[in-house]
Design a protein around this motif. Structure first.
Motif, PDB file in Angstrom:
ATOM      1  N   ILE A 142       0.841  -1.200   0.000  1.00  0.00           N
ATOM      2  CA  ILE A 142       0.000   0.000   0.000  1.00  0.00           C
ATOM      3  C   ILE A 142       0.878   1.253   0.000  1.00  0.00           C
ATOM      4  O   ILE A 142       0.592   2.229  -0.702  1.00  0.00           O
ATOM      5  N   GLN A 143       1.944   1.217   0.790  1.00  0.00           N
ATOM      6  CA  GLN A 143       2.891   2.338   0.783  1.00  0.00           C
ATOM      7  C   GLN A 143       3.454   2.561  -0.615  1.00  0.00           C
ATOM      8  O   GLN A 143       3.519   3.692  -1.106  1.00  0.00           O
ATOM      9  N   GLY A 144       3.874   1.483  -1.244  1.00  0.00           N
ATOM     10  CA  GLY A 144       4.436   1.599  -2.584  1.00  0.00           C
ATOM     11  C   GLY A 144       3.428   2.130  -3.586  1.00  0.00           C
ATOM     12  O   GLY A 144       3.767   2.955  -4.443  1.00  0.00           O
ATOM     13  N   PHE A 145       2.181   1.676  -3.483  1.00  0.00           N
ATOM     14  CA  PHE A 145       1.127   2.131  -4.387  1.00  0.00           C
ATOM     15  C   PHE A 145       0.905   3.634  -4.254  1.00  0.00           C
ATOM     16  O   PHE A 145       0.823   4.359  -5.248  1.00  0.00           O
ATOM     17  N   SER A 146       0.820   4.124  -3.027  1.00  0.00           N
ATOM     18  CA  SER A 146       0.579   5.560  -2.818  1.00  0.00           C
ATOM     19  C   SER A 146       1.790   6.389  -3.226  1.00  0.00           C
ATOM     20  O   SER A 146       1.648   7.478  -3.806  1.00  0.00           O
ATOM     21  N   THR A 147       2.992   5.887  -2.962  1.00  0.00           N
ATOM     22  CA  THR A 147       4.196   6.619  -3.336  1.00  0.00           C
ATOM     23  C   THR A 147       4.329   6.726  -4.846  1.00  0.00           C
ATOM     24  O   THR A 147       4.992   7.639  -5.353  1.00  0.00           O
ATOM     25  N   GLY A 148       3.684   5.808  -5.575  1.00  0.00           N
ATOM     26  CA  GLY A 148       3.726   5.855  -7.029  1.00  0.00           C
ATOM     27  C   GLY A 148       3.232   7.169  -7.606  1.00  0.00           C
ATOM     28  O   GLY A 148       3.677   7.589  -8.678  1.00  0.00           O
ATOM     29  N   GLY A 149       2.303   7.826  -6.918  1.00  0.00           N
ATOM     30  CA  GLY A 149       1.811   9.102  -7.414  1.00  0.00           C
ATOM     31  C   GLY A 149       2.379  10.301  -6.701  1.00  0.00           C
ATOM     32  O   GLY A 149       2.152  11.441  -7.117  1.00  0.00           O
ATOM     33  N   GLU A 150       3.135  10.060  -5.632  1.00  0.00           N
ATOM     34  CA  GLU A 150       3.571  11.156  -4.772  1.00  0.00           C
ATOM     35  C   GLU A 150       4.673  12.020  -5.378  1.00  0.00           C
ATOM     36  O   GLU A 150       4.490  13.208  -5.623  1.00  0.00           O
ATOM     37  N   TYR A 151       5.820  11.429  -5.616  1.00  0.00           N
ATOM     38  CA  TYR A 151       6.968  12.257  -5.982  1.00  0.00           C
ATOM     39  C   TYR A 151       6.800  12.875  -7.363  1.00  0.00           C
ATOM     40  O   TYR A 151       7.108  14.054  -7.570  1.00  0.00           O
ATOM     41  N   GLY A 173      13.716  22.820  -3.526  1.00  0.00           N
ATOM     42  CA  GLY A 173      13.068  22.777  -2.218  1.00  0.00           C
ATOM     43  C   GLY A 173      12.307  21.498  -1.983  1.00  0.00           C
ATOM     44  O   GLY A 173      12.111  21.074  -0.829  1.00  0.00           O
ATOM     45  N   LEU A 174      11.879  20.842  -3.062  1.00  0.00           N
ATOM     46  CA  LEU A 174      11.185  19.560  -2.919  1.00  0.00           C
ATOM     47  C   LEU A 174      12.100  18.511  -2.308  1.00  0.00           C
ATOM     48  O   LEU A 174      11.696  17.747  -1.424  1.00  0.00           O
ATOM     49  N   GLU A 175      13.359  18.479  -2.768  1.00  0.00           N
ATOM     50  CA  GLU A 175      14.303  17.505  -2.230  1.00  0.00           C
ATOM     51  C   GLU A 175      14.730  17.877  -0.815  1.00  0.00           C
ATOM     52  O   GLU A 175      15.058  17.006  -0.015  1.00  0.00           O
ATOM     53  N   VAL A 176      14.726  19.168  -0.514  1.00  0.00           N
ATOM     54  CA  VAL A 176      14.978  19.563   0.870  1.00  0.00           C
ATOM     55  C   VAL A 176      13.880  19.006   1.765  1.00  0.00           C
ATOM     56  O   VAL A 176      14.141  18.498   2.859  1.00  0.00           O
ATOM     57  N   GLY A 177      12.630  19.090   1.290  1.00  0.00           N
ATOM     58  CA  GLY A 177      11.529  18.496   2.039  1.00  0.00           C
ATOM     59  C   GLY A 177      11.704  17.003   2.231  1.00  0.00           C
ATOM     60  O   GLY A 177      11.459  16.472   3.326  1.00  0.00           O
ATOM     61  N   SER A 178      12.139  16.310   1.179  1.00  0.00           N
ATOM     62  CA  SER A 178      12.387  14.875   1.284  1.00  0.00           C
ATOM     63  C   SER A 178      13.460  14.586   2.329  1.00  0.00           C
ATOM     64  O   SER A 178      13.315  13.672   3.151  1.00  0.00           O
ATOM     65  N   VAL A 305      21.946  16.397   6.846  1.00  0.00           N
ATOM     66  CA  VAL A 305      21.866  17.800   7.280  1.00  0.00           C
ATOM     67  C   VAL A 305      22.790  18.670   6.429  1.00  0.00           C
ATOM     68  O   VAL A 305      22.411  19.757   5.974  1.00  0.00           O
ATOM     69  N   LEU A 306      24.001  18.204   6.180  1.00  0.00           N
ATOM     70  CA  LEU A 306      24.969  18.975   5.389  1.00  0.00           C
ATOM     71  C   LEU A 306      24.606  19.011   3.912  1.00  0.00           C
ATOM     72  O   LEU A 306      25.050  19.918   3.184  1.00  0.00           O
ATOM     73  N   MET A 307      23.819  18.058   3.452  1.00  0.00           N
ATOM     74  CA  MET A 307      23.421  18.042   2.045  1.00  0.00           C
ATOM     75  C   MET A 307      22.412  19.136   1.713  1.00  0.00           C
ATOM     76  O   MET A 307      22.322  19.574   0.563  1.00  0.00           O
ATOM     77  N   ILE A 308      21.642  19.591   2.698  1.00  0.00           N
ATOM     78  CA  ILE A 308      20.579  20.562   2.431  1.00  0.00           C
ATOM     79  C   ILE A 308      21.099  21.847   1.788  1.00  0.00           C
ATOM     80  O   ILE A 308      20.582  22.280   0.739  1.00  0.00           O
ATOM     81  N   PRO A 309      22.127  22.513   2.353  1.00  0.00           N
ATOM     82  CA  PRO A 309      22.617  23.727   1.678  1.00  0.00           C
ATOM     83  C   PRO A 309      23.230  23.448   0.311  1.00  0.00           C
ATOM     84  O   PRO A 309      23.182  24.306  -0.581  1.00  0.00           O
ATOM     85  N   GLN A 369      19.987  16.073  -6.618  1.00  0.00           N
ATOM     86  CA  GLN A 369      18.753  16.500  -5.960  1.00  0.00           C
ATOM     87  C   GLN A 369      18.471  17.988  -6.158  1.00  0.00           C
ATOM     88  O   GLN A 369      17.314  18.410  -6.098  1.00  0.00           O
ATOM     89  N   GLY A 370      19.497  18.768  -6.394  1.00  0.00           N
ATOM     90  CA  GLY A 370      19.305  20.188  -6.618  1.00  0.00           C
ATOM     91  C   GLY A 370      18.887  20.530  -8.031  1.00  0.00           C
ATOM     92  O   GLY A 370      18.436  21.658  -8.289  1.00  0.00           O
ATOM     93  N   THR A 371      19.005  19.598  -8.964  1.00  0.00           N
ATOM     94  CA  THR A 371      18.743  19.888 -10.375  1.00  0.00           C
ATOM     95  C   THR A 371      17.668  19.022 -11.021  1.00  0.00           C
ATOM     96  O   THR A 371      16.895  19.505 -11.850  1.00  0.00           O
TER      97      THR A 371
END
Length: 499
Positions: A142-151, A173-178, A305-309, A369-371
Motif C-alpha cells: 500500500i505504501q508503494g502504491f501511494s508513493t507511485g503518485g507522490e513524488y 526545495g522539494l528535495e529539501v523536504g524529502s 543535514v549537510l546536504m541541504i545547503p 537532488q538540486g537539479t
C-alpha cells in the motif's frame, strides 16, 4: 489527422503576444513549494522509517531466519513493495492529468500515512507467527502504491507553479523536504535506539516512529488541501474541455516514447545513488564494516543535514548559469571517480575519515537532488506530464532504485567484497553520463514543454517578445511542417494559459 496533429491544431491560431505570457506571483509560488515540500517531508518520513529500522524489523518479523540473512529478508520486504509503485504511478499519474495535481497529492499522502501507521500496529512474529510478515508485506505494498503518485506529482506541481528563471532553485526545495523527512525519521530512530537500547527497540520501541505517522499525515493533508491548482493544468483543462480530448496511455506510448526512455535512464542513476547513500549505507556501516548501529545512523543523519545547503546551492547555481545539465554531468563524473576512494575511506574505521567518505558520495547526490526535480518534469508536455513522469519514474525506481539495497547486500554477501557499493554506483553513473550527454536537452531558464513562458517580472516580457522562437523553443520537437501561425497557436492546445 493523427492524435498529435489534432491535439495541437484544434484551438485558435492567434499570434504570440504579451497577454500570452504567464506572470507568476513569486509569493504564491514559494507558498506552493513550501506546502508541497512539507507534504513530501511527511511522505518520506513515513517511507524512510522502514529503511532506518531495517535491522530491527528483520529481528521482529524474521526471528527464525539466520541472523546473517535477516537484513536481506528485511530489505526484500522493502524492495518488494516497489512492485506496486508502477501500478500506483499509472493510476495516480493518469488521474492527475485528468482531475488535477492537487487532488492526487492529497490522496497519496493520506494513504501513505495510514499504511505507515498500520505497520506500527502489526503484532510481532512471536505473537501471530507467519501472519506478521504477511501483514507487513501488505502494508508495504500500500505504501508503494501511494508513493507511485507522490513524488512525480510533487515535481509536476512545483514545476508548473514556478517562474522559468527560478525553477531550479524553487524545485530543489522539494528535495529539501524529502531530506527533512528522512532526517526526522532517522533522527527519531537514532534517538530511540540510544535511549532504549537494542533489546527494548526490538521488544516495543520500533513501533513508536510508525505510530507518529498518523498525526503527521493529517498535518500534511491540511497543507496540501489548501493549495491552488497549477496555472498550467488549469489552462490545459480549459483547452481540452473545448477539444473534448484527453491523452490516453496508448497515445502517450505512441507519441512520447523518446522522453519516456530518457526519463527511465535518468531515474536509474539518480535513485541508484539515492538508495545506496541514504538507505543502504546505515546498514552497510553496521553489518559489513562493524560500526555500531546507532553510530552508523548518526553519521548518515549528519550527512543529510549537510546536504541541504548543497542542494539549494545547486538549484540556485543552475538558474544563474542557465544550465542544469553541466551540474548533473559533473556529479556523474564525480561519482565515477570518487566512489572507490569513498568506500576505502569508510573502511578505515576512523570516524572522521569515514564521514568524509560518506560526504564525497552525499555531495554528488546533492547535485542530482538540486537539479533533477526541475529537469524531469521538463521532459514532457503539460497534457501528459504527470502520467508520463509517474509511470516512468516509478518503473525505473522499482527496477533499479528500490532494489539497490537488496541487490548490493546480496552481492556483498556472496562475494565477500565490501567494494561492491562503489562498483554499483560507478556502473550506473557511467550509463547516466551517456544518457545526459547525448539525449537530454538543456531546459534551464526556458518554458516547460507545451507552455508559454512563466515570468515574475513584467520587464521580462519585452525580452521574450523580441524572440518568440526561443520562447517556444519546444515547437521544433513536434517535427511538423506547418506554418508559423499554427505553430504559435499550438501553445494553447498544449495547456498554455491564454489570458
Amino acid at each position: 489527422m493523427d492524435y498529435k496533429s489534432k491535439n495541437i491544431l484544434g484551438g485558435s491560431d492567434k499570434k504570440f503576444k504579451k497577454e500570452d505570457v504567464n506572470i507568476v506571483d513569486t509569493k504564491i509560488a514559494k507558498q506552493s513549494v513550501i506546502a508541497t515540500s512539507l507534504g513530501n517531508a511527511m511522505e518520506w518520513f513515513d517511507f524512510g522509517l522502514y529503511a532506518y529500522l531495517a535491522i530491527t524489523i528483520g529481528k521482529v518479523f524474521f526471528p527464525e531466519i539466520d541472523s546473517s540473512f535477516q537484513l536481506i529478508y528485511a530489505f526484500a520486504t522493502f524492495a518488494i513493495a516497489f512492485i506496486a509503485r508502477p501500478i500506483g504511478g499509472f493510476v495516480f499519474g493518469m488521474m492527475g492529468d485528468r482531475i488535477g495535481r492537487k487532488n492526487i497529492l492529497a490522496l497519496t499522502l493520506i494513504m501513505m500515512a495510514g499504511s505507515t501507521l498500520s505497520i506500527g500496529l502489526i503484532p510481532s512474529y512471536a505473537t501471530i507467527g507467519i501472519a506478521a510478515p504477511i501483514l507487513l508485506l501488505i502494508t508495504r505494498l500500500i505504501q508503494g502504491f501511494s508513493t507511485g503518485g507522490e513524488y512525480a506529482g510533487a515535481m509536476t506541481f512545483i514545476a508548473e507553479s514556478t517562474p522559468d528563471k527560478k525553477r531550479g532553485f524553487l524545485a530543489s526545495g522539494l528535495e529539501v523536504g524529502s531530506l527533512v523527512g528522512f532526517i526526522a525519521g532517522a533522527g527519531l530512530v537514532t534517538l530511540l535506539s540510544y535511549l532504549l537500547g537494542p533489546d527494548k527497540m526490538v521488544e516495543w520501541g520500533w513501533r513508536i516512529p510508525f505510530l507518529i505517522a498518523g498525526p503527521l499525515g493529517f498535518i500534511g493533508f491540511y497543507f496540501r488541501s489548501h493549495l491552488e491548482e497549477t496555472p498550467a493544468f488549469k489552462a490545459m483543462a480549459k483547452a481540452e474541455k473545448e477539444e473534448k480530448h484527453r491523452a490516453s496511455f496508448k497515445e502517450i506510448l505512441t507519441h512520447h516514447w523518446k522522453p519516456l526512455l530518457i526519463c527511465i535512464g535518468i531515474v536509474l542513476f539518480y535513485n541508484t545513488t539515492n538508495y545506496t547513500v541514504l538507505t543502504y549505507m546505515p546498514s552497510y556501516l553496521s553489518e559489513e564494516l562493524g560500526y555500531g548501529e546507532t553510530k552508523g545512523l548518526f553519521l548518515v543523519l549528519l550527512l543529510m543535514v549537510l546536504m541541504i545547503p548543497i542542494i539549494l546551492g545547486m538549484g540556485y547555481l543552475s538558474d544563474r548559469i542557465r544550465s542544469r545539465n553541466r551540474i548533473i554531468k559533473g556529479a556523474l563524473i564525480g561519482n565515477i571517480l570518487l566512489s572507490i576512494p569513498a568506500i576505502m575511506m569508510m573502511k578505515t574505521g576512523n570516524d572522521f575519515i569515514v564521514f568524509l567518505g560518506l560526504l564525497l558520495l552525499g555531495s554528488q547526490l546533492a547535485c542530482f537532488q538540486g537539479t533533477l526535480p526541475a529537469t524531469l518534469p521538463s521532459l514532457f508536455f503539460t497534457n501528459v506530464r504527470f502520467g508520463s513522469l509517474a509511470i516512468t519514474y516509478n518503473i525505473s525506481t522499482s527496477l533499479f532504485g528500490g532494489t539497490t539495497p537488496l541487490v548490493v547486500a546480496w552481492m556483498v554477501s556472496i562475494t565477500n567484497n565490501s567494494m561492491i557499493p562503489a562498483y554499483y554506483l560507478m556502473a550506473s553513473c557511467l550509463f547516466g553520463l551517456i544518457i545526459v550527454g547525448f539525449f537530454v536537452k538543456e531546459t534551464a531558464g526556458r518554458s516547460l514543454r507545451g507552455s508559454m513562458p512563466a515570468v515574475e517580472d513584467l520587464n521580462e516580457i519585452d525580452e521574450i517578445l523580441k524572440n518568440p522562437d526561443e520562447a517556444l523553443w519546444w515547437k521544433e520537437e513536434l517535427n511538423m511542417e506547418i506554418d508559423e501561425e499554427k505553430i504559435i497557436g499550438l501553445g494553447h492546445n498544449r495547456g498554455v494559459s491564454i489570458k
